[in-house]
Motif scaffolding. Structure first.
Motif, PDB file in Angstrom:
ATOM      1  N   ILE A 159      -1.857  22.532 -13.579  1.00 36.41           N
ATOM      2  CA  ILE A 159      -3.290  22.268 -13.685  1.00 36.41           C
ATOM      3  C   ILE A 159      -3.911  22.390 -12.304  1.00 36.41           C
ATOM      4  O   ILE A 159      -3.526  21.697 -11.365  1.00 36.41           O
ATOM      5  CB  ILE A 159      -3.548  20.863 -14.260  1.00 36.41           C
ATOM      6  CG1 ILE A 159      -3.001  20.776 -15.690  1.00 36.41           C
ATOM      7  CG2 ILE A 159      -5.043  20.544 -14.233  1.00 36.41           C
ATOM      8  CD1 ILE A 159      -3.079  19.388 -16.289  1.00 36.41           C
ATOM      9  N   ILE A 160      -4.860  23.306 -12.168  1.00 38.49           N
ATOM     10  CA  ILE A 160      -5.513  23.514 -10.869  1.00 38.49           C
ATOM     11  C   ILE A 160      -6.984  23.094 -10.900  1.00 38.49           C
ATOM     12  O   ILE A 160      -7.612  22.944  -9.852  1.00 38.49           O
ATOM     13  CB  ILE A 160      -5.410  24.975 -10.422  1.00 38.49           C
ATOM     14  CG1 ILE A 160      -6.023  25.907 -11.487  1.00 38.49           C
ATOM     15  CG2 ILE A 160      -3.962  25.358 -10.162  1.00 38.49           C
ATOM     16  CD1 ILE A 160      -6.120  27.354 -11.046  1.00 38.49           C
ATOM     17  N   ALA A 161      -7.523  22.918 -12.097  1.00 38.15           N
ATOM     18  CA  ALA A 161      -8.928  22.529 -12.211  1.00 38.15           C
ATOM     19  C   ALA A 161      -9.186  22.080 -13.650  1.00 38.15           C
ATOM     20  O   ALA A 161      -8.287  22.100 -14.502  1.00 38.15           O
ATOM     21  CB  ALA A 161      -9.850  23.689 -11.838  1.00 38.15           C
ATOM     22  N   GLY A 162     -10.423  21.661 -13.896  1.00 38.03           N
ATOM     23  CA  GLY A 162     -10.797  21.247 -15.240  1.00 38.03           C
ATOM     24  C   GLY A 162     -12.278  21.499 -15.469  1.00 38.03           C
ATOM     25  O   GLY A 162     -13.058  21.625 -14.519  1.00 38.03           O
ATOM     26  N   VAL A 163     -12.653  21.601 -16.731  1.00 35.50           N
ATOM     27  CA  VAL A 163     -14.052  21.828 -17.071  1.00 35.50           C
ATOM     28  C   VAL A 163     -14.444  20.898 -18.203  1.00 35.50           C
ATOM     29  O   VAL A 163     -13.637  20.580 -19.086  1.00 35.50           O
ATOM     30  CB  VAL A 163     -14.283  23.298 -17.487  1.00 35.50           C
ATOM     31  CG1 VAL A 163     -13.411  23.686 -18.673  1.00 35.50           C
ATOM     32  CG2 VAL A 163     -15.749  23.549 -17.811  1.00 35.50           C
ATOM     33  N   VAL A 164     -15.689  20.419 -18.156  1.00 31.69           N
ATOM     34  CA  VAL A 164     -16.230  19.623 -19.249  1.00 31.69           C
ATOM     35  C   VAL A 164     -17.594  20.193 -19.614  1.00 31.69           C
ATOM     36  O   VAL A 164     -18.386  20.558 -18.734  1.00 31.69           O
ATOM     37  CB  VAL A 164     -16.336  18.123 -18.873  1.00 31.69           C
ATOM     38  CG1 VAL A 164     -17.288  17.903 -17.720  1.00 31.69           C
ATOM     39  CG2 VAL A 164     -16.774  17.303 -20.089  1.00 31.69           C
ATOM     40  N   LEU A 165     -17.842  20.331 -20.905  1.00 34.45           N
ATOM     41  CA  LEU A 165     -19.138  20.766 -21.404  1.00 34.45           C
ATOM     42  C   LEU A 165     -19.833  19.559 -21.998  1.00 34.45           C
ATOM     43  O   LEU A 165     -19.229  18.784 -22.747  1.00 34.45           O
ATOM     44  CB  LEU A 165     -18.971  21.864 -22.453  1.00 34.45           C
ATOM     45  CG  LEU A 165     -18.225  23.119 -21.986  1.00 34.45           C
ATOM     46  CD1 LEU A 165     -18.146  24.130 -23.117  1.00 34.45           C
ATOM     47  CD2 LEU A 165     -18.893  23.730 -20.767  1.00 34.45           C
ATOM     48  N   SER A 166     -21.110  19.418 -21.654  1.00 38.38           N
ATOM     49  CA  SER A 166     -21.848  18.214 -22.038  1.00 38.38           C
ATOM     50  C   SER A 166     -23.126  18.607 -22.767  1.00 38.38           C
ATOM     51  O   SER A 166     -23.927  19.394 -22.273  1.00 38.38           O
ATOM     52  CB  SER A 166     -22.178  17.405 -20.779  1.00 38.38           C
ATOM     53  OG  SER A 166     -22.884  16.243 -21.102  1.00 38.38           O
ATOM     54  N   GLU A 167     -23.308  18.051 -23.975  1.00 35.84           N
ATOM     55  CA  GLU A 167     -24.489  18.361 -24.780  1.00 35.84           C
ATOM     56  C   GLU A 167     -25.116  17.059 -25.280  1.00 35.84           C
ATOM     57  O   GLU A 167     -24.427  16.198 -25.821  1.00 35.84           O
ATOM     58  CB  GLU A 167     -24.096  19.236 -25.967  1.00 35.84           C
ATOM     59  CG  GLU A 167     -25.258  19.656 -26.837  1.00 35.84           C
ATOM     60  CD  GLU A 167     -24.827  20.493 -28.025  1.00 35.84           C
ATOM     61  OE1 GLU A 167     -25.712  20.975 -28.759  1.00 35.84           O
ATOM     62  OE2 GLU A 167     -23.594  20.644 -28.236  1.00 35.84           O
ATOM     63  N   ASP A 168     -26.423  16.917 -25.058  1.00 35.48           N
ATOM     64  CA  ASP A 168     -27.151  15.732 -25.510  1.00 35.48           C
ATOM     65  C   ASP A 168     -27.398  15.853 -27.022  1.00 35.48           C
ATOM     66  O   ASP A 168     -28.157  16.717 -27.465  1.00 35.48           O
ATOM     67  CB  ASP A 168     -28.478  15.626 -24.767  1.00 35.48           C
ATOM     68  CG  ASP A 168     -29.220  14.323 -25.061  1.00 35.48           C
ATOM     69  OD1 ASP A 168     -28.895  13.672 -26.074  1.00 35.48           O
ATOM     70  OD2 ASP A 168     -30.112  13.961 -24.284  1.00 35.48           O
ATOM     71  N   VAL A 169     -26.714  15.016 -27.785  1.00 38.27           N
ATOM     72  CA  VAL A 169     -26.849  15.071 -29.251  1.00 38.27           C
ATOM     73  C   VAL A 169     -27.508  13.803 -29.773  1.00 38.27           C
ATOM     74  O   VAL A 169     -27.337  13.427 -30.942  1.00 38.27           O
ATOM     75  CB  VAL A 169     -25.462  15.271 -29.916  1.00 38.27           C
ATOM     76  CG1 VAL A 169     -24.911  16.644 -29.571  1.00 38.27           C
ATOM     77  CG2 VAL A 169     -24.495  14.164 -29.521  1.00 38.27           C
ATOM     78  N   THR A 170     -28.276  13.149 -28.904  1.00 38.84           N
ATOM     79  CA  THR A 170     -28.923  11.887 -29.294  1.00 38.84           C
ATOM     80  C   THR A 170     -29.763  12.062 -30.550  1.00 38.84           C
ATOM     81  O   THR A 170     -29.656  11.268 -31.510  1.00 38.84           O
ATOM     82  CB  THR A 170     -29.804  11.362 -28.149  1.00 38.84           C
ATOM     83  OG1 THR A 170     -29.025  11.261 -26.962  1.00 38.84           O
ATOM     84  CG2 THR A 170     -30.388   9.995 -28.504  1.00 38.84           C
ATOM     85  N   ASN A 171     -30.613  13.094 -30.571  1.00 41.95           N
ATOM     86  CA  ASN A 171     -31.492  13.308 -31.738  1.00 41.95           C
ATOM     87  C   ASN A 171     -30.674  13.602 -32.987  1.00 41.95           C
ATOM     88  O   ASN A 171     -30.986  13.109 -34.081  1.00 41.95           O
ATOM     89  CB  ASN A 171     -32.459  14.452 -31.464  1.00 41.95           C
ATOM     90  CG  ASN A 171     -33.478  14.101 -30.390  1.00 41.95           C
ATOM     91  OD1 ASN A 171     -33.759  12.915 -30.172  1.00 41.95           O
ATOM     92  ND2 ASN A 171     -34.033  15.112 -29.738  1.00 41.95           N
TER      93      ASN A 171
END
Length: 337
Positions: free
Chosen positions: A300-312
């Motif tokens: 493992i050399i790095a990581g990624v996270v995807l973030s989406e606002d799903v409040t509505n």
């Protein structure tokens, strides 16, 4: 035999067996003592134990041989500048790297002339500053080889040799061709710029970090959904500035976040809805997806996270479920006809 026939002085090195059984090197010298008519009357000679000198010479030669092998293996060349005369001496490998024929140059200007025009001023400044301060010299620059017109990248390092008076008489060092490394760096920079352009246009927030947790990049959408440019944390412990809550109300610890789990455990997280407090103090529900990035060896050399606002979406879904529940309750309370 030759000296006996001709009467010429002789000098020869040979080993003699000593009383303790050890062979030691000796230097024998002799001159003929001649009579009035030139005939040889006798020989006068000396025999000197030079074993220690020979051994020291052998060690020096072996050391020089090892150094030469190491330099050749590393494709490195050596150079020497005589600060008193301005003479520059280049090793065979240095001449090959520079594309020069002569091993001894009358002035540093010859080297300056083959340095790329865009790098010449800085390269000259780096060297002159190191010579003036008698400090370590370290510089990277391009050259245009006079032998074939090819442009190459050179990394030069060196330092001064001091006389007993404290003044420097020699400035010397090594050079190495770093063209391959530079081409790789430029290609990576080009690819990184392309990737960054793509990520900036993604419709969801993207957040990249090294294996240590150090944040490398966040795109515009990520900054928008979190209501502020996020702190550029140096490690996973720095994720404490993000506020999130588990379904049971417990606060997220730094290692609880999906990106942390991807970096430390290799976990792939898909669709984890998390109650968070944004950087403007408001609350939202973030749908987080995270994955590790591995090299060819699987590390493992790095990581990624995807973030989406799903409040509505979440609030709408809850409202629909509440309406359904109300309808079911109403239906139960209606008397049968």
């Amino acid at each position: 035999a030759h000296s006996v026939r001709t009467g010429e002085p002789y000098e020869i090195e040979y080993r003699l067996l000593r009383h303790d059984g050890q062979y030691r090197w000796h230097l024998g010298r002799a001159v003929a003592n001649r009579g009035l008519s030139g005939e040889i009357l006798e020989w006068f000679g000396t025999n000197t134990d030079v074993h220690d000198q020979k051994e020291s010479q052998r060690q020096v030669e072996e050391s020089e041989s090892r150094l030469k092998f190491a330099l050749e293996a590393g494709e490195m060349g050596t150079w020497v500048i005589n600060l008193k005369t301005g003479e520059v001496i280049l090793s065979e490998e240095s001449r090959r790297l520079f594309g020069l024929v002569d091993s001894v140059l009358n002035a540093r200007e010859t080297i300056d002339a083959i340095i790329h025009p865009e790098d010449r001023a800085k390269a000259k400044e780096d060297l002159e500053r190191a010579i003036a301060a008698l400090s370590a010299y370290d510089s990277e620059y391009r050259i245009v080889r006079p032998s074939d017109g090819e442009t190459r990248w050179i990394h030069a390092q060196g330092g001064a040799r001091l006389e007993a008076s404290g003044n420097a008489d020699i400035f010397s060092g090594v050079i190495v061709d770093i063209s391959k490394r530079k081409r790789t760096e430029l290609e990576l920079a080009k690819n990184s710029a392309f990737l960054e352009t793509v990520l900036e246009q993604m419709p969801v927030g993207a957040f990249f970090a090294e294996a240590s947790g150090k944040i490398l990049f966040t795109n515009q959408k990520f900054r928008e959904v979190w209501r502020s440019p996020p702190p550029m944390s140096e490690n996973i412990e720095g994720y404490r500035v993000y506020q999130g809550r588990h379904a049971d109300g417990r606060a997220y610890e730094p290692h609880d976040w999906p990106l942390s789990r991807a970096l430390t455990r290799g976990e792939i997280v898909i669709g984890e809805d998390t109650d968070v407090t944004l950087f403007d103090g408001t609350r939202a529900v973030m749908r987080l997806n995270a994955a590790p990035i591995r090299n060819q060896a699987g590390e493992i050399i790095a990581g990624v996270v995807l973030s989406e606002d799903v409040t509505n979406q979440v609030e709408t879904q809850l409202a629909i479920e509440n309406e359904r529940e109300n309808f079911r309750n109403l239906f139960k309370q209606t008397p049968e006809m």
